[in-house]
Design a protein around this motif. Sequence first.
Motif, PDB file in Angstrom:
ATOM      1  N   TRP A  45       0.827  -1.211   0.000  1.00 55.95           N
ATOM      2  CA  TRP A  45       0.000   0.000   0.000  1.00 55.95           C
ATOM      3  C   TRP A  45       0.863   1.264   0.000  1.00 55.95           C
ATOM      4  O   TRP A  45       0.442   2.323  -0.484  1.00 55.95           O
ATOM      5  CB  TRP A  45      -0.915  -0.011   1.235  1.00 55.95           C
ATOM      6  N   PHE A  76       1.099   3.354  -2.984  1.00 56.04           N
ATOM      7  CA  PHE A  76      -0.036   4.214  -3.332  1.00 56.04           C
ATOM      8  C   PHE A  76       0.162   5.643  -2.823  1.00 56.04           C
ATOM      9  O   PHE A  76      -0.387   6.586  -3.387  1.00 56.04           O
ATOM     10  CB  PHE A  76      -1.349   3.658  -2.746  1.00 56.04           C
ATOM     11  N   SER A 136     -10.585  10.941  -7.893  1.00 51.17           N
ATOM     12  CA  SER A 136      -9.169  10.996  -7.488  1.00 51.17           C
ATOM     13  C   SER A 136      -8.707  12.429  -7.225  1.00 51.17           C
ATOM     14  O   SER A 136      -7.659  12.640  -6.606  1.00 51.17           O
ATOM     15  CB  SER A 136      -8.281  10.344  -8.556  1.00 51.17           C
ATOM     16  N   LYS A 178      -5.231   8.331   1.844  1.00 51.01           N
ATOM     17  CA  LYS A 178      -4.934   6.976   1.355  1.00 51.01           C
ATOM     18  C   LYS A 178      -4.565   6.035   2.507  1.00 51.01           C
ATOM     19  O   LYS A 178      -4.928   4.862   2.494  1.00 51.01           O
ATOM     20  CB  LYS A 178      -3.811   7.017   0.325  1.00 51.01           C
ATOM     21  N   SER A 192      -9.015  -1.913  -5.099  1.00 53.42           N
ATOM     22  CA  SER A 192      -7.586  -2.121  -5.287  1.00 53.42           C
ATOM     23  C   SER A 192      -7.174  -1.690  -6.696  1.00 53.42           C
ATOM     24  O   SER A 192      -6.131  -1.024  -6.873  1.00 53.42           O
ATOM     25  CB  SER A 192      -7.260  -3.607  -5.053  1.00 53.42           C
ATOM     26  N   PHE A 221      -6.799   2.154  -7.031  1.00 54.90           N
ATOM     27  CA  PHE A 221      -5.545   2.712  -6.518  1.00 54.90           C
ATOM     28  C   PHE A 221      -4.376   2.386  -7.455  1.00 54.90           C
ATOM     29  O   PHE A 221      -3.483   3.211  -7.670  1.00 54.90           O
ATOM     30  CB  PHE A 221      -5.264   2.180  -5.113  1.00 54.90           C
ATOM     31  N   LYS A 222      -4.380   1.152  -8.000  1.00 58.75           N
ATOM     32  CA  LYS A 222      -3.297   0.765  -8.922  1.00 58.75           C
ATOM     33  C   LYS A 222      -3.347   1.610 -10.196  1.00 58.75           C
ATOM     34  O   LYS A 222      -2.319   2.039 -10.706  1.00 58.75           O
ATOM     35  CB  LYS A 222      -3.423  -0.729  -9.272  1.00 58.75           C
ATOM     36  N   GLU A 229      -4.517   4.549 -10.513  1.00 57.41           N
ATOM     37  CA  GLU A 229      -4.196   5.945 -10.224  1.00 57.41           C
ATOM     38  C   GLU A 229      -2.688   6.198 -10.276  1.00 57.41           C
ATOM     39  O   GLU A 229      -2.244   7.283 -10.651  1.00 57.41           O
ATOM     40  CB  GLU A 229      -4.762   6.311  -8.839  1.00 57.41           C
ATOM     41  N   THR A 242       0.149  -5.164  -7.435  1.00 56.95           N
ATOM     42  CA  THR A 242       0.748  -4.521  -6.265  1.00 56.95           C
ATOM     43  C   THR A 242       2.085  -5.152  -5.897  1.00 56.95           C
ATOM     44  O   THR A 242       2.810  -4.638  -5.058  1.00 56.95           O
ATOM     45  CB  THR A 242      -0.197  -4.613  -5.051  1.00 56.95           C
TER      46      THR A 242
END
Length: 294
Positions: free
Chosen positions: A53, A56, A120, A130, A248, A251-252, A254, A260
């Motif tokens: 994480w 991110f 976002s 986040k 998930s 976020f990836k 973005e 991940t």
Amino acid sequence: MPSKNDKKLSNFHYRLVSSVLLIPIVISSIFLLSSRMVSQIIAIISTLVAWEWSQFIGLKRKLKKIIYAFLFGLSLFFMQLLFIDLDNLMMNKIIKIILMIWSTWWIFAIALITTFPRSSKIWGNSSILKSLFYILTIFPFNFCVLFLKDIRRSNHQTIGNWMMLYVILLVWIFDISSYIFGTVFGKKKLAINVSPNKTIEGVLCGLICSQIFSWIFCATISIFELKVQIFISSLIVIVISIFGDLLSSMFKREIGIKDTGHIIPGHGGILDRIDSLVAAIPAFITVLKLFYRL
């Protein structure tokens, strides 16, 4: 040079082999380990997720990523120990508060997913938001795993273990079947801005396969008292698990990465493997408590 289909087939083989190896490990852990040992394993897994994480929020240096993961892992470890030592009454009261927070967060999270990439603009540049999203996603998952493992232990010693196994297999069967059918028959995109490879055809076929599994499992395991209720609840659980996967993916997308991590061949990182479960297990307990007073 391998074609796109060859790469998909190779990835599927890795995914299948990894799943075959992981399933007996997970089943053994659920039935053979104590709640305290399971809590420690979940805390370690969540710490690894915190490490993943950290990308991110833009952490690059290993030392910063280690400190970030260590702080969350340590917090979880101590909070879990306190949770396990509670009596059943207090555990029930606290889990209700946790589920209320979790439900509020996921209503908000679904709004973020369905409005991405516009959403976002609110959270994309905020490390604090986040990190808060990590806490709201991973912490309730940890407590719900422990609660589910010990649920109704006074009625039957292993009922919680069977319920946990049921949710995990339900989600995995949905994931694998929707991936296979989506790869073969998929045409219409489900959420093109978040996960371009996920298709409506794949999701529908996955739902059918998971419901068939649900019916067989509930009919086979004699200690399940709420067979019909669990069967109906499974549909809601799978829908929520899809949003876990999409969160998930959001976020990836973005930060422009596909996985991940690379620790599990064919699956990617730890979060890639458990992103559906972190939503599914709290959803399973929420539905049973809300509608069936479990």
